[in-house]
Design a protein around this motif. Structure first.
Motif, mmCIF file in Angstrom:
data_model
loop_
_atom_site.group_PDB
_atom_site.id
_atom_site.type_symbol
_atom_site.label_atom_id
_atom_site.label_comp_id
_atom_site.label_asym_id
_atom_site.label_seq_id
_atom_site.Cartn_x
_atom_site.Cartn_y
_atom_site.Cartn_z
ATOM 1 N N LEU A 1 0.906 -1.038 -0.090
ATOM 2 C CA LEU A 1 -0.021 -0.053 -0.117
ATOM 3 C C LEU A 1 0.878 1.125 -0.025
ATOM 4 O O LEU A 1 0.283 2.302 -0.625
ATOM 5 N N ALA B 1 0.501 4.074 -2.676
ATOM 6 C CA ALA B 1 0.232 5.843 -2.226
ATOM 7 C C ALA B 1 1.208 6.309 -3.262
ATOM 8 O O ALA B 1 0.900 7.425 -3.733
ATOM 9 N N ALA C 1 0.210 6.714 -6.746
ATOM 10 C CA ALA C 1 -0.893 7.436 -6.965
ATOM 11 C C ALA C 1 -0.924 9.014 -7.178
ATOM 12 O O ALA C 1 -1.440 9.578 -7.840
ATOM 13 N N TYR D 1 -8.127 3.011 -9.110
ATOM 14 C CA TYR D 1 -8.634 2.627 -7.486
ATOM 15 C C TYR D 1 -9.849 1.802 -7.395
ATOM 16 O O TYR D 1 -11.039 2.404 -8.403
ATOM 17 N N PHE E 1 -8.888 -0.772 -0.376
ATOM 18 C CA PHE E 1 -7.759 -1.115 -1.439
ATOM 19 C C PHE E 1 -8.005 -2.398 -1.624
ATOM 20 O O PHE E 1 -7.142 -3.288 -1.369
ATOM 21 N N SER F 1 -3.653 3.170 -8.740
ATOM 22 C CA SER F 1 -3.244 4.464 -8.786
ATOM 23 C C SER F 1 -4.372 5.294 -9.390
ATOM 24 O O SER F 1 -5.057 4.820 -10.116
ATOM 25 N N THR G 1 -5.038 11.111 -2.574
ATOM 26 C CA THR G 1 -5.477 10.210 -3.421
ATOM 27 C C THR G 1 -5.866 9.085 -2.517
ATOM 28 O O THR G 1 -7.011 8.593 -2.693
ATOM 29 N N THR G 2 -5.071 8.630 -1.678
ATOM 30 C CA THR G 2 -5.467 7.481 -0.776
ATOM 31 C C THR G 2 -6.462 7.917 0.059
ATOM 32 O O THR G 2 -7.466 6.880 0.283
ATOM 33 N N THR G 3 -6.781 9.067 0.551
ATOM 34 C CA THR G 3 -7.986 9.434 1.370
ATOM 35 C C THR G 3 -9.116 9.490 0.448
ATOM 36 O O THR G 3 -10.174 9.092 0.912
ATOM 37 N N ALA H 1 -9.565 7.343 -1.988
ATOM 38 C CA ALA H 1 -9.836 6.146 -2.201
ATOM 39 C C ALA H 1 -10.835 5.452 -1.121
ATOM 40 O O ALA H 1 -11.578 4.612 -1.187
ATOM 41 N N THR H 2 -10.171 5.737 0.030
ATOM 42 C CA THR H 2 -10.916 5.396 1.257
ATOM 43 C C THR H 2 -12.229 5.971 1.336
ATOM 44 O O THR H 2 -13.371 5.142 1.752
#
Length: 565
Positions: free
Chosen positions: A8, A12, A15, A99, A116, A124, A299-301, A303-304
């Motif tokens: 992960l 990130a 991404a 994602y 994820f 990404s 980006t990961t935020t 995606a969550t």
């Protein structure tokens, strides 16, 4: 392209990378590796001599849709300054997926819900890529092209979901295969009034169109003929093919010449109030107050957040069991001026009724038990079944449900589950194939270029044809009947080459009648009454009357419960 790892942390980093960082120049080119010059960039791929395929992986067709470009129309890659046209770039590695997220209704086990979901090569936001698989020894310099739009409910999938290796190999040098990625979930299908005013809705569909336009501009360099492009997709990929067929009310020339919509996923479109609820849920869960704020979060935020929105909204109006919630919406009015800047002017059923779709050869199919994977095994009473159905049909009244259960009486099924899976499969997949085929026959210039198949082999459930058509290993090893895989793939190759599944089919493949041919139904006066399909079972392949030409599909079609309110 650099080697991608699966952690992960690495995801990130990927991404937030730019295309120039992801696609790397090659220091030492390999003399026997295939290369292609697109004018604005040169790529070096890889070759598999045994399979007879040249691979070009991770080719970016549009600029990275990050930051200010979130929920904006994709920008063609040729307009970027990321490449030195005198440098050869590496196109030998599989790129990360866009994602992914998962519908909470289907994956209610908390251990299976993740922001994820596993994808083999990471994920990404910089994911607008496509792969090109071309024969190493082409039979001509202008080959037909099959372009795959993957499924996954508009929230999952990637360019590897429906691999084309086996088809290209089976074509004996006669077919190029392109598979694309497009923005998913909240990245590609967040809707609502503020998104419409400060960006675009249906960003994922616009990505698909951008990829198809890229193919038109560049496929000649790979040996393909841009005038011989067939688009193909299953499930949400089939729904995407539908969307591409009705794009803008079909006001221009399409970037494809034929279409295959497998088990097309016509999930209910959210109306304006439901779209705004989806958008406001995203704001509330992210502590944002505007789309500008959403564009600024990592980006990961985001995606969550995509997964959290799906989890938080189920069940509610527009988000019933089996529904993926994120997906296409009507984003423009029914006029030409709006069509030029909007993508979906009306519901698919309306568009097909009015003839607002591209006049191209069409092939559709569905599996025998489409609703199984999308029905709740814990529902044991009609009261529970109806309560669930009200989320799918929030504007339906007592008469709707009375007629629904007349057409699908509980006495015909050994459980509530099988009753529900039957009408759900009809509503969301089977009947759309009937709507598409009948209207294509009525509206197409060549009414004989419409074909339909029903598939009761393999698992017989949603996606059953995949093992017989898509494989990253030649010979379709995942198919439980290799003769059937050879037959099915030959139909698809023939359709891509001739827009008819028959001329290049294998010697063991039975003739496939067109939808309105004289195959199975002839009136007293000798004229065809049509509705002819090819019915595939474990033991037979033969013409049959379309089982969806029925009162059940007429009921769903007449009510058009994908309504706007």
């Amino acid at each position: 392209m650099a080697h991608y790892v699966k952690s992960l942390a690495a995801v990130a980093l990927l991404a937030t990378s730019t295309h120039a960082q992801a696609i790397q120049p090659i220091d030492n080119t390999t003399s026997d590796a295939p290369t292609v010059d697109l004018g604005y960039v040169k790529y070096q791929g890889t070759t598999n001599a045994t399979a007879g395929i040249n691979y070009f992986r991770g080719i970016q067709y549009a600029a990275s849709p990050t930051g200010a470009l979130r929920w904006q129309k994709p920008r063609p890659m040729e307009a970027s300054n990321d490449f030195d046209s005198n440098t050869i770039y590496d196109a030998s590695h599989i790129a990360p997926a866009c994602y992914n997220s998962q519908p909470f209704s289907i994956y209610t086990d908390p251990t299976k819900i993740s922001a994820f979901p596993h994808t083999p090569y990471g994920q990404s936001e910089d994911c607008l890529i496509l792969d090109v698989l071309a024969p190493s020894h082409p039979v001509s310099s202008g080959l037909p092209v099959m372009v795959q739009i993957h499924g996954g409910g508009y929230t999952a999938g990637n360019a590897q979901s429906y691999p084309g290796d086996a088809l290209v190999n089976a074509s004996n040098g006669g077919l190029i295969y392109v598979s694309m990625q497009y923005r998913l979930g909240i990245f590609g299908f967040l809707s609502g009034a503020e998104i419409a005013q400060n960006g675009v809705q249906n960003a994922g569909l616009l990505d698909q169109r951008s990829a198809l336009d890229w193919v038109q501009r560049n496929i000649r360099a790979f040996g393909g003929d841009p005038s011989r492009v067939t688009i193909w997709g299953g499930s949400a990929g089939g729904g995407s093919v539908t969307a591409q067929l009705i794009a803008g009310g079909a006001y221009d020339e399409p970037p494809f010449a034929a279409a295959i919509a497998e088990y097309p996923w016509w999930q209910p479109f959210l109306n304006q109030s439901e779209q705004n609820m989806q958008y406001n849920t995203a704001l509330r869960l992210s502590n944002c107050s505007s789309v500008d704020c959403l564009r600024s979060i990592p980006t990961t935020t985001l995606a969550t957040l995509s997964q959290r929105v799906e989890n938080d909204t189920y069940p509610t109006a527009g988000d019933g069991y089996g529904d993926y919630y994120f997906g296409p919406v009507v984003d423009g009015k029914n006029d030409l001026l709006t069509a030029l800047i909007k993508f979906i002017r009306e519901l698919p059923s309306t568009a097909f009724s009015l003839g607002h779709f591209y006049d191209v050869p069409l092939l559709v199919d569905h599996d025998a038990y489409e609703g199984v994977k999308f029905s709740n095994v814990t529902q044991t009473t009609q009261v529970e079944e109806t309560a669930d159905a009200r989320d799918l049909f929030p504007f339906a009244g007592p008469s709707f449900f009375s007629r629904l259960y007349q057409l699908y009486p509980a006495s015909d099924y050994n459980s509530t589950f099988f009753q529900r899976q039957t009408w759900f499969g009809d509503f969301i997949i089977n009947c759309p194939t009937y709507i598409m085929a009948t209207n294509a026959v009525d509206r197409n210039t060549n009414s004989s270029a419409v074909f339909k198949l029903t598939f009761a082999a393999g698992s017989q459930t949603h996606g059953a044809t995949t093992n017989f058509l898509a494989s990253n290993i030649t010979g379709f090893p995942s198919a439980n009947n290799h003769t059937l895989a050879e037959i099915m793939s030959s139909y698809w190759i023939s359709f891509a080459e001739t827009y008819d599944p028959n001329p290049v089919r294998s010697s063991s493949a039975p003739f496939w009648p067109s939808y309105m041919s004289n195959g199975t139904g002839v009136a007293a006066g000798g004229e065809s009454v049509g509705f002819d399909t090819l019915a595939v079972t474990y033991t037979t392949i033969e013409p049959a009357t379309d089982p969806d030409a029925s009162a059940k599909c007429d009921f769903f079609y007449a009510h058009q419960y994908q309504v706007q309110n």
